[in-house]
Design an enzyme around this catalytic site. Structure first.
Site, mmCIF file in Angstrom:
data_model
loop_
_atom_site.group_PDB
_atom_site.id
_atom_site.type_symbol
_atom_site.label_atom_id
_atom_site.label_comp_id
_atom_site.label_asym_id
_atom_site.label_seq_id
_atom_site.Cartn_x
_atom_site.Cartn_y
_atom_site.Cartn_z
ATOM 1 N N THR D 96 104.818 33.122 36.569
ATOM 2 C CA THR D 96 103.702 32.874 35.664
ATOM 3 C C THR D 96 102.949 31.655 36.155
ATOM 4 O O THR D 96 103.440 30.531 36.034
ATOM 5 C CB THR D 96 104.212 32.648 34.237
ATOM 6 N N LYS D 171 98.242 37.800 30.869
ATOM 7 C CA LYS D 171 99.439 37.165 30.311
ATOM 8 C C LYS D 171 99.075 36.001 29.385
ATOM 9 O O LYS D 171 99.678 35.812 28.322
ATOM 10 C CB LYS D 171 100.355 36.666 31.430
ATOM 11 N N LYS D 239 101.501 24.951 27.044
ATOM 12 C CA LYS D 239 100.689 24.965 28.280
ATOM 13 C C LYS D 239 99.872 26.261 28.343
ATOM 14 O O LYS D 239 98.693 26.249 28.700
ATOM 15 C CB LYS D 239 101.610 24.873 29.496
#
Lengths: 292, 292, 292, 292
Positions: D96, D171, D239
């Site tokens: 990611t 995502k 984040k």
């Protein structure tokens, strides 16, 4: 009008009644706890036993009560205003209450033949003592005109805003903006501090610029030193945010900043800061752990 | 120091260079579009062809560029500052840029032997013309001390804030508070209007109280009349909100009011208000349908 | 209990009464507009002229009214429940009303000797038709136990939550979470679209992961095609957000996400979307201008 | 393709490589700390000394690194992918990371003649072990088609989303919705508790209704018992909220609920909860003082 009744000898009411005495008004005072009237009596006030007794003696009576419950109580309870108010008498409620409370009181006074003015003020203890309040009056215009000599003593400026309820609404709008600003200010002070800047220097910079204002100037230094002695309790500020948001809801006005500020005040209440000054919202932004 | 270089003749830079000329400084100016230097030349400025040429002629050069890209360009591009900056020369960047840009420029200047100061300002066109800016300087202290005569002409007050980056950060904190306040103010104005109160009376009431400030006084009347002639474009204000929130993120400071205000500025951008004055955020709160 | 009264033949009430008929209950129905009872009559229901007449005929009566005003009206107005309710009779209000309204109705029924249960439901038209509602009951436990055969027909699960008011509160909490989720979902759909991703692919991805849920599955495709045919009107969702926030206020619970979602629903109301489905909040996030 | 390289033996990578082994793939593995490869070796994996050595042995290599820095390191550092990647070889980064990192890696791989796919996944430890990940792939379509046998083992579904960067963006959008939902859920749980309702009953009610979802079902009970063992650390969730908001900023999408949720996650970080599970945001809503 040189004779005036005054109900409610709290911090605000006492300062206001004292101002009237100092400027030569004959003042008939009443307070739930009569002992709070002693100092006023020493300065020449007449102390009465009930609100009704004050109304009986005076053509115009001012009320300055702590909350809507107290404001309703002096009107509707035994010994209350309704027992004596009649044609030729006026009642001016300067308490901070919601529009509904004002309207209810106004209608009851009118039903007895009296005239009514709501007149909440902007400003707390110091402006009350200095006769520097801002008076937001609404209701019977003739009563407003008649009471201007007293308003001139109590405030630096008074506004006549039309129908009963508008005074309460105007005050809510002002307090809502103030509450959001206090949050913006608190967030900025903490951000400065955590970013390696001096909060005190930030206060200096702010005070020179386009957003310099008395609140930042007065509250900033005490906030930085964690002094939250209540001039305007946080729980009351939060209540005003809630009422202003409710007013926005009625009128389909979306106010995301006020809503966020309200939640921060609620957060402050949730950790027990409700009785401190509203600037104590500052405390909730403090970072207690080093960032990862 | 009576000789000074000045790079960037935008609205701000031109007003500042003009002030220096008026106060007897010899000023060497440069601008990407040279035609913008004509008026300055008529008032006695020397016009140079490149930033490097300015640096070569002057011990101290000030830059006032429109954004980080322009601020970097005058330093690093062909004909840029780095070609001539050396020991004994100082560069002062008064543009509003992020801390990283300042640090990058500072390091490059230092590598060549020069000294660097970042010195963003608070205040827009009018204060620039009147020499009433607030100067937030950080970097080489000796350069700060040396340039004070020029700062005294340009601003009403200058602050020395320590290491490079702190000037940018301080400006962000101030602009973040300002942006949140503008939202609080806008919400309040719309709430007043929709609640049957006069926005103009609200402006009067605000101006007498604890939160009275120059921004409300200056912007309020034009907002009420939907005049959003840009003094500080909304998209720049929103960028500063974003950067301030990022600074908060680095330091784990939660700032819900600033975050809500940022989203409202983004909403305003999303409907095409980005190039108007930042007070145009007011437009998004307007209610276009009667509430049910 | 095989005989039951049913007040209110709106979308929900009619579907529920029909279910009871289908399962062999004898049902006495009433509706303000009697014509809405015709279809029920054809299926075997007995139509009564007043709420009081229904109560007189049945030991247990269920109400499913559109709002608090209607819920109060069937109890307190002429021909209302109070005229006939007495010892041995129970009233179950399945309307969605605030806790105060429930408590008021409960007390009035109790004063006449009757027993009371509030039992708001989670689920709208389709679950009502399918007998798949979730029933949130609170009040008289014996009445709850007695009415379980009917609840088993109307819902897939019923909960007994204690004192009157708890049913309303539970429903508010659920609806608050739902309203915040709808906002999160809408923001995500618009973000995907504006970032060059297919909203339809996002729906597929979501439906495979940890946050897959029936609401996203049902509402997503119609939102993407701007179909906001109201299953649950936006103005009612927003009212529930407001009431949930008020409940949080009473208990000093700070809920910034719910508050932000509420303001977005208010924004939607302010541009005239209040009567559309609550998923129409999606519309306010759409970007109408290219970003700069 | 029955031979595949695998870089990164963290919690996710190890489970995924094990799945490939179990399904008959020959797997060449590498990890910065080689000891983490021992268990894999026991199950038949070939352990290599560098990422470059893996690339040399395999036509297709998958990376699953902990963060952008690690993802960049296996490509650009000594012994990295670039030393051996060439025409005929493909690299698939399933970490990611932000879109920029993906794009940078993709370009470097392309420059050497190799092909690249970014393929971040939705799902954490358990789905990784069970081969139930959702794979969000973007980049070289031929590589996607070729690696499908492996994707079929690793995930329950894979999507091909177009150009590199779109996987990362998708995502982010999903995680943003998830983060806002976790806040909505936490606020609701605390509101239920403080309003006298059982949070456990709320979980039951939620699980029967339109917003029932696996996350509420899995996380709810542990949240109620204050168990925040990290499956997805709060600081990583925050984040992702930040990056999603930045994506919204680029595209002028206003997302007030996500912004409010982000600030609550930051609040949680500020009190030291960053390394706990992201559901620990629940802790910040708890009320520690009785409301006045």
């Amino acid at each position: 009008m040189q004779e005036v009744g005054f109900l409610g000898m709290g911090i605000m009411g006492k300062a206001m009644a004292m101002n009237l005495l100092r400027h030569g008004f004959k003042v008939h005072v009443w307070n739930r706890t009569l002992s709070k009237c002693i100092e006023l009596k020493e300065h020449g006030a007449f102390v009465e036993e009930t609100p009704a007794a004050v109304i009986k003696k005076c053509k115009v009576t001012i009320g300055m009560l702590s909350d809507p419950a107290a404001a309703l109580s002096v009107v509707f309870d035994k010994g209350g205003i309704l027992e004596e108010v009649c044609h030729g008498k006026g009642y001016i409620d300067m308490s901070t209450v919601d529009a509904e409370t004002s309207i209810k009181i106004g209608e009851a006074v009118n039903d007895k033949g009296g005239v009514f003015l709501e007149a909440p003020v902007s400003g707390s203890k110091k402006p009350a003592e200095d006769g520097q309040l801002i008076i937001l009056a609404a209701g019977e215009k003739a009563l407003y005109d008649g009471v201007l000599p007293a308003f001139d003593v109590l405030g630096k400026k008074s506004f006549y805003l039309g129908e009963v309820g508008n005074g309460a609404k105007m005050k809510l709008v002002v307090n809502m903006i103030m509450g959001s600003m206090m949050n913006a200010f608190s967030e900025g002070l903490v951000l400065a501090d955590k970013s390696g800047l001096s909060p005190t220097t930030l206060l200096e910079v702010l005070d020179l610029g386009a957003i310099a204002n008395p609140m930042f100037r007065m509250k900033g230094p005490s906030m930085v030193s964690s002094d939250f002695n209540p001039a305007f309790p946080l729980k009351h500020q939060q209540k005003d945010m809630r009422l202003a948001l409710a007013l926005g809801d009625e009128n389909a006005v979306s106010m995301p900043v006020a809503a966020a500020a309200n939640e921060s005040f609620k957060k402050a209440r949730s950790i027990g800061l409700g009785d401190l000054d509203f600037s104590a919202v500052y405390e909730i932004f403090k970072v207690t752990e080093p960032s990862p």
